[in-house]
Scaffold this active site. Sequence first.
Site, PDB file in Angstrom:
ATOM      1  N   ALA A  11       0.848  -1.205   0.000  1.00  0.00           N
ATOM      2  CA  ALA A  11       0.000   0.000   0.000  1.00  0.00           C
ATOM      3  C   ALA A  11       0.878   1.248   0.000  1.00  0.00           C
ATOM      4  CB  ALA A  11      -0.915  -0.022   1.222  1.00  0.00           C
ATOM      5  N   VAL A  14       2.923   3.415  -5.095  1.00  0.00           N
ATOM      6  CA  VAL A  14       2.346   2.869  -6.322  1.00  0.00           C
ATOM      7  C   VAL A  14       1.032   2.150  -6.023  1.00  0.00           C
ATOM      8  CG1 VAL A  14       2.663   1.146  -8.134  1.00  0.00           C
ATOM      9  CG2 VAL A  14       4.487   2.726  -7.593  1.00  0.00           C
ATOM     10  N   ALA A 165       4.512   9.192 -12.270  1.00  0.00           N
ATOM     11  CA  ALA A 165       5.519   9.981 -11.559  1.00  0.00           C
ATOM     12  C   ALA A 165       4.851  10.575 -10.334  1.00  0.00           C
ATOM     13  CB  ALA A 165       6.062  11.087 -12.463  1.00  0.00           C
ATOM     14  N   PHE A 227      16.369   6.046 -19.678  1.00  0.00           N
ATOM     15  CA  PHE A 227      16.332   7.120 -20.699  1.00  0.00           C
ATOM     16  C   PHE A 227      15.942   8.460 -20.066  1.00  0.00           C
ATOM     17  CE2 PHE A 227      16.523   5.808 -25.311  1.00  0.00           C
ATOM     18  CZ  PHE A 227      17.146   4.595 -25.077  1.00  0.00           C
ATOM     19  N   CYS A 277      13.470   5.815  -7.463  1.00  0.00           N
ATOM     20  CA  CYS A 277      13.621   4.833  -8.545  1.00  0.00           C
ATOM     21  C   CYS A 277      14.755   5.045  -9.544  1.00  0.00           C
ATOM     22  CB  CYS A 277      12.299   4.706  -9.285  1.00  0.00           C
ATOM     23  SG  CYS A 277      11.071   3.902  -8.250  1.00  0.00           S
ATOM     24  N   ARG A 347      12.699  10.252  -0.642  1.00  0.00           N
ATOM     25  CA  ARG A 347      13.708   9.229  -0.918  1.00  0.00           C
ATOM     26  C   ARG A 347      14.720   9.726  -1.954  1.00  0.00           C
ATOM     27  NH1 ARG A 347       9.756   4.115  -1.787  1.00  0.00           N
ATOM     28  NH2 ARG A 347       8.449   5.753  -2.673  1.00  0.00           N
TER      29      ARG A 347
HETATM   30  P1  NAD Z   1       6.749   1.762  -1.024  1.00  0.00           P
HETATM   31  O1  NAD Z   1       7.911   1.439  -0.170  1.00  0.00           O
HETATM   32  O2  NAD Z   1       6.071   3.087  -0.897  1.00  0.00           O
HETATM   33  O3  NAD Z   1       5.606   0.655  -0.781  1.00  0.00           O
HETATM   34  C1  NAD Z   1       5.838  -0.710  -0.726  1.00  0.00           C
HETATM   35  C2  NAD Z   1       4.946  -1.315   0.373  1.00  0.00           C
HETATM   36  O4  NAD Z   1       5.020  -2.734   0.301  1.00  0.00           O
HETATM   37  C3  NAD Z   1       5.351  -0.942   1.794  1.00  0.00           C
HETATM   38  O5  NAD Z   1       4.283  -0.287   2.441  1.00  0.00           O
HETATM   39  C4  NAD Z   1       5.694  -2.288   2.463  1.00  0.00           C
HETATM   40  O6  NAD Z   1       5.321  -2.350   3.826  1.00  0.00           O
HETATM   41  C5  NAD Z   1       4.884  -3.244   1.627  1.00  0.00           C
HETATM   42  N1  NAD Z   1       5.365  -4.636   1.677  1.00  0.00           N
HETATM   43  C6  NAD Z   1       6.617  -5.099   1.494  1.00  0.00           C
HETATM   44  N2  NAD Z   1       6.647  -6.435   1.578  1.00  0.00           N
HETATM   45  C7  NAD Z   1       5.379  -6.844   1.827  1.00  0.00           C
HETATM   46  C8  NAD Z   1       4.765  -8.120   1.997  1.00  0.00           C
HETATM   47  N3  NAD Z   1       5.483  -9.251   1.900  1.00  0.00           N
HETATM   48  N4  NAD Z   1       3.443  -8.153   2.241  1.00  0.00           N
HETATM   49  C9  NAD Z   1       2.709  -7.018   2.329  1.00  0.00           C
HETATM   50  N5  NAD Z   1       3.240  -5.789   2.149  1.00  0.00           N
HETATM   51  C10 NAD Z   1       4.555  -5.703   1.905  1.00  0.00           C
HETATM   52  O7  NAD Z   1       7.215   1.511  -2.513  1.00  0.00           O
HETATM   53  P2  NAD Z   1       6.639   2.203  -3.854  1.00  0.00           P
HETATM   54  O8  NAD Z   1       7.249   3.523  -4.049  1.00  0.00           O
HETATM   55  O9  NAD Z   1       5.161   2.039  -3.874  1.00  0.00           O
HETATM   56  O10 NAD Z   1       7.291   1.245  -4.950  1.00  0.00           O
HETATM   57  C11 NAD Z   1       6.838  -0.088  -5.149  1.00  0.00           C
HETATM   58  C12 NAD Z   1       7.405  -0.622  -6.448  1.00  0.00           C
HETATM   59  O11 NAD Z   1       6.929   0.163  -7.541  1.00  0.00           O
HETATM   60  C13 NAD Z   1       8.931  -0.565  -6.544  1.00  0.00           C
HETATM   61  O12 NAD Z   1       9.364  -1.694  -7.245  1.00  0.00           O
HETATM   62  C14 NAD Z   1       9.192   0.678  -7.357  1.00  0.00           C
HETATM   63  O13 NAD Z   1      10.394   0.597  -8.084  1.00  0.00           O
HETATM   64  C15 NAD Z   1       8.023   0.695  -8.308  1.00  0.00           C
HETATM   65  N6  NAD Z   1       7.626   2.023  -8.810  1.00  0.00           N
HETATM   66  C16 NAD Z   1       7.580   3.094  -7.972  1.00  0.00           C
HETATM   67  C17 NAD Z   1       7.150   4.326  -8.451  1.00  0.00           C
HETATM   68  C18 NAD Z   1       7.086   5.534  -7.570  1.00  0.00           C
HETATM   69  O14 NAD Z   1       6.827   6.617  -8.083  1.00  0.00           O
HETATM   70  N7  NAD Z   1       7.311   5.444  -6.278  1.00  0.00           N
HETATM   71  C19 NAD Z   1       6.741   4.454  -9.780  1.00  0.00           C
HETATM   72  C20 NAD Z   1       6.785   3.323 -10.608  1.00  0.00           C
HETATM   73  C21 NAD Z   1       7.228   2.116 -10.104  1.00  0.00           C
HETATM   74  C1  UGA Z   2      10.025   8.687 -12.388  1.00  0.00           C
HETATM   75  C2  UGA Z   2       9.480   8.548 -13.811  1.00  0.00           C
HETATM   76  O1  UGA Z   2       9.209   9.838 -14.337  1.00  0.00           O
HETATM   77  C3  UGA Z   2       8.194   7.713 -13.811  1.00  0.00           C
HETATM   78  O2  UGA Z   2       7.761   7.511 -15.148  1.00  0.00           O
HETATM   79  C4  UGA Z   2       8.473   6.361 -13.157  1.00  0.00           C
HETATM   80  O3  UGA Z   2       7.296   5.594 -13.077  1.00  0.00           O
HETATM   81  C5  UGA Z   2       9.018   6.580 -11.762  1.00  0.00           C
HETATM   82  O4  UGA Z   2      10.233   7.401 -11.846  1.00  0.00           O
HETATM   83  C6  UGA Z   2       9.418   5.319 -11.078  1.00  0.00           C
HETATM   84  O5  UGA Z   2       9.682   4.320 -11.713  1.00  0.00           O
HETATM   85  O6  UGA Z   2       9.513   5.419  -9.855  1.00  0.00           O
HETATM   86  P1  UGA Z   2       9.447  10.194 -10.280  1.00  0.00           P
HETATM   87  O7  UGA Z   2      10.786   9.771  -9.801  1.00  0.00           O
HETATM   88  O8  UGA Z   2       8.286  10.044  -9.370  1.00  0.00           O
HETATM   89  O9  UGA Z   2       9.068   9.408 -11.624  1.00  0.00           O
HETATM   90  O10 UGA Z   2       9.484  11.733 -10.705  1.00  0.00           O
HETATM   91  P2  UGA Z   2      10.143  12.496 -11.962  1.00  0.00           P
HETATM   92  O11 UGA Z   2       9.211  13.529 -12.398  1.00  0.00           O
HETATM   93  O12 UGA Z   2      10.636  11.558 -12.977  1.00  0.00           O
HETATM   94  O13 UGA Z   2      11.384  13.235 -11.288  1.00  0.00           O
HETATM   95  C7  UGA Z   2      12.527  12.527 -10.842  1.00  0.00           C
HETATM   96  C8  UGA Z   2      13.602  13.503 -10.428  1.00  0.00           C
HETATM   97  O14 UGA Z   2      14.163  14.163 -11.565  1.00  0.00           O
HETATM   98  C9  UGA Z   2      13.111  14.616  -9.511  1.00  0.00           C
HETATM   99  O15 UGA Z   2      14.064  14.872  -8.515  1.00  0.00           O
HETATM  100  C10 UGA Z   2      12.959  15.785 -10.451  1.00  0.00           C
HETATM  101  O16 UGA Z   2      13.057  17.006  -9.788  1.00  0.00           O
HETATM  102  C11 UGA Z   2      14.123  15.550 -11.390  1.00  0.00           C
HETATM  103  N1  UGA Z   2      13.962  16.193 -12.722  1.00  0.00           N
HETATM  104  C12 UGA Z   2      12.942  15.835 -13.538  1.00  0.00           C
HETATM  105  C13 UGA Z   2      14.900  17.129 -13.152  1.00  0.00           C
HETATM  106  O17 UGA Z   2      15.855  17.456 -12.427  1.00  0.00           O
HETATM  107  N2  UGA Z   2      14.759  17.694 -14.395  1.00  0.00           N
HETATM  108  C14 UGA Z   2      13.745  17.341 -15.229  1.00  0.00           C
HETATM  109  O18 UGA Z   2      13.683  17.902 -16.352  1.00  0.00           O
HETATM  110  C15 UGA Z   2      12.808  16.393 -14.783  1.00  0.00           C
END
Ligand code: NAD
Ligand code: UGA
Length: 463
Positions: A11, A14, A165, A227, A277, A347
């Site tokens: 939860a 994402v 994002a 990228f 990420c 983070r």
């Molecule tokens: P997060 O740390 O915010 O959330 C993950 C959650 O999973 C935590 O609350 C944790 O307690 C829970 N968890 C872990 N193990 C568990 C288990 N065995 N059973 C139940 N709950 C469990 O992480 P996030 O930012 O949501 O990222 C999750 C994934 O999505 C990562 O792989 C990340 O790379 C990817 N992702 C993140 C973003 C983003 O913007 N944060 C965007 C795209 C993809």
């Molecule tokens: C990024 C990607 O944009 C998402 O598509 C992807 O799903 C996600 O990572 C993920 O896999 O976690 P996010 O990290 O949430 O999303 O935010 P971004 O908007 O990509 O910004 C990332 C960092 O780059 C920030 O610190 C932002 O300030 C910086 N940034 C972004 C720059 O310095 N310059 C830019 O032109 C754009």
Amino acid sequence: MKITKICCIGAGYVGGPTMAVIAQKCPHIQVTVVDLNEERIAAWNDDDVNNIPIYEPGLAEIVAEARGRNLFFSTDVDQAIDDAQIVFISVNTPTKTYGKGKGMAADLKYIELCARQIARVSKQNKIIVEKSTLPVRTAEAIKSILDNTGNGVQFQILSNPEFLAEGTAIEDLLNPDRILIGGDESAEGQEAIAALTSVYANWVAPERILSTNVWSSELSKLTANAFLAQRISSINAMSELCEKTGADVSEVSRAIGMDSRIGSKFLKASVGFGGSCFQKDILNLVYIAKSYGLNEVADYWEQVIIMNDYQKKRFSSNIVQTLYNTVSGKKIAFLGWAFKKDTNDTRESAAIYVADDLINEQAKIAVYDPKVSQDKMLTDINYLETRTAEQNKKYLSSFASSYDACKDAHAIAILTEWDEFKSYDWQKIYDNMQKPAFVFDGRNILNSAELIKIGFKYQAIGS
Ligand code: NAD
Ligand code: UGA
């Protein structure tokens, strides 16, 4: 197969927003989001939707609409898995901090725990969806665990990476550029793809729902992030050259961005990218390339990280150098701590690393961020283990008002591009600062002409 029940393990940033949007758009599907973290689930269930654990514009409203109707948050993971036809795995996949691949590879222990739990609990066939970002070929490992430890039920594994994002998560989820679904080429695999497609088809146009084989889907996610991050490191590399040559990086960005082959997005020079990420996923890509012996490929992508670390260091070194080579005992105000605007996520935020460098020089850091608590800031800086928690507390404090944070400061550093910073009364801030009053704009968001006219010594990135 008509989908009526889904569950999502994790939860977080994402799982929470993604499932909230699915629930809103698919009132006929019961969506249960589960997590081991009881505090997080309690916050998602808080009567006051403003207390949900993640800040994203528009999210609280959607949760208010769907929660209790067809959106549920729970710690009963077994029950939710057992009930669901589709199980999304959306747990964290951080960089490993121990053992083989330490500091590079993705730590898949949470993924494996989910797979084992799903195998143990499931009594009916299920579709398992990789929502977390995973190394290419992880589906193979998940399949092996499910097939060897399960109760003989059939599992189809799909890769459905998330591209949202933070800060724009709801907008990205409602109007995605594309939904990517990777699945097995067998008839059963294609059926599973069709089932997941039917969920998204409630609000996403069919031409935006793409299906590929599993490995392409897994690798596309790492590639997309590599990228995107590479563009930021490229423009940041040019920003230093701009500073040396009299060119202005904003003008260079605009000029190259109008070339339709290059495009204008993600060309904003900054103090360096943060977030959970980009770094994690590129390190993972580098590790995978190396594990296949592709050293040149690995070195190419590693340079994106090296450049980003350099940009953060360059920013803090410049502050010290400009303040007459000493910041010892000087108050430096930080506007912003989050890794980007409109999120409470910190983070890998550049602010953490810049603060750490300046505290090494004995500066007093006074932070204002509209969404981040002092406890969170201290946790972030303590995590680096550069000094004791007591020492960090002496050097880093947070203020509820930006004007108080800036009072008597020798310099202000802009670390996050929060919109509110642009509309401050900069004359008032200037009047209450030590002179000369410096502004280091790590986001290039302030009006330089106005600040210089007031009397500030103003420095932006790349000009
Ligand atoms: P997060 O740390 O915010 O959330 C993950 C959650 O999973 C935590 O609350 C944790 O307690 C829970 N968890 C872990 N193990 C568990 C288990 N065995 N059973 C139940 N709950 C469990 O992480 P996030 O930012 O949501 O990222 C999750 C994934 O999505 C990562 O792989 C990340 O790379 C990817 N992702 C993140 C973003 C983003 O913007 N944060 C965007 C795209 C993809
Ligand atoms: C990024 C990607 O944009 C998402 O598509 C992807 O799903 C996600 O990572 C993920 O896999 O976690 P996010 O990290 O949430 O999303 O935010 P971004 O908007 O990509 O910004 C990332 C960092 O780059 C920030 O610190 C932002 O300030 C910086 N940034 C972004 C720059 O310095 N310059 C830019 O032109 C754009």
